[in-house]
Design a protein around this motif. Structure first.
Motif: not given
Length: 337
Positions: A294-316
């Motif tokens: 079983r795999v659970e997931r969550f999204v972080r949210v702020g005043p402007d909506g859901p979190e986008g990619p972070r600078p350190s996320d792997w994105d080659p």
């Protein structure tokens, strides 16, 4: 922190509602039992997708499951291509078609995670998967997890997260509410990930201080060399869909590493004909113990909506047109006709 009129902003709410219907009561009991039997939470690699803002603070997921942000940007570009193709070629829709075309070109050339097209906001989003672990391994499906499709027909099962609305103010049951409260201050610990990844996770606590749980998915774990590990990083919408996927790993199908394309096709056809989907949550594949997990997931949210990619996320990978241009400059790709 004070707020106008004493009202807590929607993006900070966790609204727990006691549900007394029999199905909710069983689900709550399942959750309580499993939290005791599988107390350790283990985070996986983040997944990415794209969403559209429905109303202020509420975003509808269009797609989720990519392992890199750029793959989701490419997917959003394809989504705009489809919308453009479905838009009538009439004078009354000329502005709409032009905006879709401009968005397509932008995504083909630039790294863009948030854009407005035809008065609607779109965003690349980031979700955090995790599984529960206990003394006997990862958590299997719960008795109350829906599993409506019989073996062999799970391709009809829709992706549970597509169409899901990320709404932090929506009411939730007790167990999910407590889990959200537990996840709010959670971030990567020292020594587990690189320093920049950990720093980004700490910053997210301030920029996106709430979490929303997504629909549960399922995958296959396997016990190798005394430890459990994912057999596949794919997540399926139902336990049976995960069981039906059990034969699809490439290394289990190809006869040898130098196999020709015809040999691979023949091996795949043979595997498809011989495959019988497991009927239980624990089974063996080539002598390896496997478990539907079983795999659970969550999204972080702020005043402007859901979190986008972070600078350190792997994105080659760069955007596709920019990548082609770079390859031409290196002499690795011919100039277009």
């Amino acid at each position: 922190m004070s707020h106008h009129g004493g009202r807590v902003p929607d993006h900070l709410l966790i609204r727990i509602t006691q549900r007394t219907d029999p199905v909710s009561a069983l689900s709550e009991d399942d959750a309580r039992r499993r939290s005791l039997a599988y107390p350790k939470l283990m985070w996986g690699a983040p997944v990415f997708g794209y969403a559209v803002e429905e109303t202020i603070g509420r975003w509808r997921i269009l797609s989720l499951g990519g392992d890199r942000p750029q793959g989701s940007r490419d997917g959003l570009g394809s989504y705009f291509r489809r919308l453009r193709g479905e838009t009538p070629e009439t004078a009354g829709h000329a502005v709409e078609r032009r905006e879709y075309q401009e968005a397509i070109r932008l995504l083909d050339w630039e790294v863009v995670d948030d854009l407005t097209v035809h008065d609607r906001r779109y965003r690349i989003i980031r979700a955090q998967p995790f599984i529960r672990m206990g003394p006997d391994g990862p958590e299997p499906p719960r008795p109350t997890d829906p599993d409506p499709y019989p073996s062999g027909s799970t391709r009809e099962a829709p992706a549970q997260e597509e169409g899901f609305v990320i709404d932090p103010a929506a009411s939730t049951g007790l167990s999910d509410g407590l889990l959200r409260i537990e996840m709010v201050p959670a971030f990567y610990q020292a020594g587990i990930v690189p320093d920049e990844v950990r720093a980004d996770s700490r910053r997210a606590l301030a920029s996106h201080p709430n979490v929303v749980l997504l629909p549960v998915g399922f995958t296959i774990g396997e016990y190798v060399d005394g430890a459990w590990q994912p057999r596949s990083f794919s997540t399926y919408p139902t336990p049976q869909a995960a069981r039906d996927s059990a034969f699809l790993r490439f290394s289990d199908i190809v006869p040898h590493e130098d196999a020709t394309l015809d040999e691979i096709r023949a091996a795949y056809t043979r595997a498809l004909e011989e495959f019988e989907s497991p009927v239980t949550d624990e089974f063996e594949i080539r002598g390896v113990c496997c478990r539907i997990t079983r795999v659970e997931r969550f999204v972080r949210v702020g005043p402007d909506g859901p979190e986008g990619p972070r600078p350190s996320d792997w994105d080659p990978e760069p955007p596709p047109e920019l990548h082609c241009q770079q390859l031409r400059e290196q002499g690795l790709l011919p100039d277009p006709d």
